[in-house]
Design an enzyme around this catalytic site. Structure first.
Site, mmCIF file in Angstrom:
data_model
loop_
_atom_site.group_PDB
_atom_site.id
_atom_site.type_symbol
_atom_site.label_atom_id
_atom_site.label_comp_id
_atom_site.label_asym_id
_atom_site.label_seq_id
_atom_site.Cartn_x
_atom_site.Cartn_y
_atom_site.Cartn_z
ATOM 1 N N LYS A 18 0.465 -13.425 -10.121
ATOM 2 C CA LYS A 18 -0.548 -14.035 -9.106
ATOM 3 C C LYS A 18 -1.994 -13.906 -9.237
ATOM 4 O O LYS A 18 -2.767 -14.865 -9.366
ATOM 5 C CB LYS A 18 0.156 -13.878 -7.722
ATOM 6 C CG LYS A 18 1.620 -13.964 -7.480
ATOM 7 C CD LYS A 18 1.877 -13.959 -5.782
ATOM 8 C CE LYS A 18 1.880 -12.533 -5.375
ATOM 9 N NZ LYS A 18 2.769 -11.229 -6.076
ATOM 10 N N ARG A 93 3.631 -13.516 3.261
ATOM 11 C CA ARG A 93 4.478 -12.596 2.674
ATOM 12 C C ARG A 93 5.772 -12.473 3.715
ATOM 13 O O ARG A 93 6.846 -11.881 3.371
ATOM 14 C CB ARG A 93 4.104 -11.124 2.396
ATOM 15 C CG ARG A 93 3.798 -10.990 0.749
ATOM 16 C CD ARG A 93 3.446 -9.364 0.775
ATOM 17 N NE ARG A 93 3.299 -8.888 -0.382
ATOM 18 C CZ ARG A 93 2.114 -8.706 -1.222
ATOM 19 N NH1 ARG A 93 1.122 -9.419 -1.105
ATOM 20 N NH2 ARG A 93 2.631 -7.750 -2.275
ATOM 21 N N ARG A 132 -0.103 -1.689 -15.446
ATOM 22 C CA ARG A 132 -1.141 -2.332 -14.818
ATOM 23 C C ARG A 132 -2.207 -1.239 -14.362
ATOM 24 O O ARG A 132 -2.053 -0.058 -14.116
ATOM 25 C CB ARG A 132 -0.726 -2.818 -13.388
ATOM 26 C CG ARG A 132 -1.797 -3.655 -12.685
ATOM 27 C CD ARG A 132 -1.349 -4.681 -11.632
ATOM 28 N NE ARG A 132 -0.570 -4.407 -10.636
ATOM 29 C CZ ARG A 132 0.114 -5.323 -9.947
ATOM 30 N NH1 ARG A 132 -0.034 -6.567 -10.033
ATOM 31 N NH2 ARG A 132 0.907 -4.895 -8.780
ATOM 32 N N ARG A 165 -2.987 1.955 -9.524
ATOM 33 C CA ARG A 165 -2.707 1.962 -7.931
ATOM 34 C C ARG A 165 -1.581 2.825 -7.679
ATOM 35 O O ARG A 165 -0.633 2.884 -8.295
ATOM 36 C CB ARG A 165 -2.405 0.402 -7.490
ATOM 37 C CG ARG A 165 -3.413 -0.581 -7.472
ATOM 38 C CD ARG A 165 -2.858 -2.041 -7.502
ATOM 39 N NE ARG A 165 -1.771 -2.215 -6.286
ATOM 40 C CZ ARG A 165 -1.155 -3.439 -5.972
ATOM 41 N NH1 ARG A 165 -1.752 -4.822 -6.661
ATOM 42 N NH2 ARG A 165 -0.450 -3.620 -5.248
ATOM 43 N N ARG A 176 8.834 -1.890 -3.416
ATOM 44 C CA ARG A 176 8.196 -3.207 -3.185
ATOM 45 C C ARG A 176 9.147 -4.067 -3.510
ATOM 46 O O ARG A 176 8.863 -5.378 -2.808
ATOM 47 C CB ARG A 176 7.110 -3.223 -3.999
ATOM 48 C CG ARG A 176 5.812 -2.192 -3.336
ATOM 49 C CD ARG A 176 4.641 -1.727 -4.318
ATOM 50 N NE ARG A 176 3.942 -3.030 -4.558
ATOM 51 C CZ ARG A 176 3.465 -3.031 -5.767
ATOM 52 N NH1 ARG A 176 3.432 -2.053 -6.588
ATOM 53 N NH2 ARG A 176 2.626 -4.201 -6.057
HETATM 54 P P1 AMP Z 1 -0.679 -6.712 -3.439
HETATM 55 O O1 AMP Z 1 -1.821 -6.376 -4.170
HETATM 56 O O2 AMP Z 1 -0.426 -8.098 -3.139
HETATM 57 O O3 AMP Z 1 0.601 -6.254 -4.393
HETATM 58 O O4 AMP Z 1 -0.470 -6.032 -2.251
HETATM 59 C C1 AMP Z 1 -0.599 -4.290 -2.038
HETATM 60 C C2 AMP Z 1 0.032 -4.079 -0.764
HETATM 61 O O5 AMP Z 1 -0.823 -4.572 0.332
HETATM 62 C C3 AMP Z 1 1.545 -4.589 -0.267
HETATM 63 O O6 AMP Z 1 2.494 -4.121 -0.908
HETATM 64 C C4 AMP Z 1 1.423 -4.516 1.341
HETATM 65 O O7 AMP Z 1 1.455 -3.125 1.580
HETATM 66 C C5 AMP Z 1 0.169 -5.100 1.477
HETATM 67 N N1 AMP Z 1 0.023 -6.493 1.806
HETATM 68 C C6 AMP Z 1 -0.688 -7.313 0.890
HETATM 69 N N2 AMP Z 1 -0.539 -8.638 1.312
HETATM 70 C C7 AMP Z 1 0.195 -8.337 2.464
HETATM 71 C C8 AMP Z 1 1.077 -9.316 3.348
HETATM 72 N N3 AMP Z 1 0.683 -10.644 3.104
HETATM 73 N N4 AMP Z 1 1.547 -8.863 4.392
HETATM 74 C C9 AMP Z 1 1.789 -7.393 4.514
HETATM 75 N N5 AMP Z 1 1.292 -6.772 3.827
HETATM 76 C C10 AMP Z 1 0.746 -7.065 2.573
#
Ligand code: AMP
Length: 219
Positions: A18, A93, A132, A165, A176
């Site tokens: 994404k 999400r 990553r 990360r 996740r």
């Molecule tokens: P990402 O970079 O999109 O993989 O997001 C990293 C982490 O941020 C996720 O595993 C969640 O802990 C938190 N996070 C990101 N977007 C959301 C969301 N829309 N709702 C809840 N937690 C989020």
């Protein structure tokens, strides 16, 4: 009259591509890339109260609570650069977040334009997550094998340090994926029922996925 703002959502499991795709689509569409994960990481880097609160959930591979997340994203969408819409990555999400987004947009007589659902098999996602790396300065994303920087460990864009990360480490990835299946995948039907969902095969080279996304958008 000004054109209707466009809100395009990128939906898909962790590491489906994404963020990588959004960064490439952003300029072509002239829309800002609003990534909830990036907003949390930015807050964390700046040690804000929100960032420190989110860290506990992120490190465990859990979702940050809906109210906190929704407020943060809505604030971002209210800024001037989002006047013509946004490319949403990682938000919504959960069904509650999707409903909150619908409600907030409809208050301005706006709506979600399209949902691009990027798929890939679990074993591909796991391989991508483990390789990553992100730039500590600008957040640009790389993969040690599939999308390497010119110089190992160094960002092509600004020379920043690349890091892994916390939540990309093997012990958190399974969690996740499970959270995605339980809490996020119901959004597939939510948007399919509204006729907004377009499925994109994310298990292809980056350029091929990008071409499919553009074809879907320009339909
Ligand atoms: P990402 O970079 O999109 O993989 O997001 C990293 C982490 O941020 C996720 O595993 C969640 O802990 C938190 N996070 C990101 N977007 C959301 C969301 N829309 N709702 C809840 N937690 C989020």
């Amino acid at each position: 009259m000004a054109e209707e703002p466009r809100y395009i959502i990128l939906l898909g499991p962790p590491a489906s591509g994404k963020g990588t795709q959004a960064a490439r689509l952003r300029e072509a569409l002239g829309l800002p890339h609003v990534a909830s994960g990036d907003l949390f990481r930015e807050n964390l880097k700046n040690e804000t109260e929100l960032g420190l609160k989110a860290k506990v959930y992120m490190d465990r591979g859990d979702l940050v609570p809906d109210d906190v997340t929704t407020a943060m994203v809505m604030e971002r969408l209210s800024r001037a650069d989002c006047a013509s819409g946004a490319l949403l990555d990682g938000f919504p999400r959960t069904i509650a977040q999707a409903e909150a987004l619908d409600e907030a947009l409809s208050a301005h007589r706006h709506q979600v334009s399209m949902v691009l659902y990027i798929t890939a098999p679990d074993e591909v996602l796991i391989e991508r997550v483990s390789g990553r790396r992100l730039c500590r300065t600008c957040g640009e994303s790389y993969h040690v094998t599939f999308n390497p920087p010119r110089q190992s460990g160094v960002c092509d864009k600004d020379g920043g340090d690349l890091y892994q990360r916390n939540d990309d480490k093997p012990e958190t990835v399974g969690k996740r994926l499970q959270v995605y299946r339980q809490q996020t995948s119901p959004l597939i039907d939510y948007y399919r029922r509204q006729g907004l969902l377009v499925e994109i095969d994310g298990h292809q080279p980056i350029d091929a996925v990008q071409a499919d996304l553009r074809a879907a958008i320009h339909g």
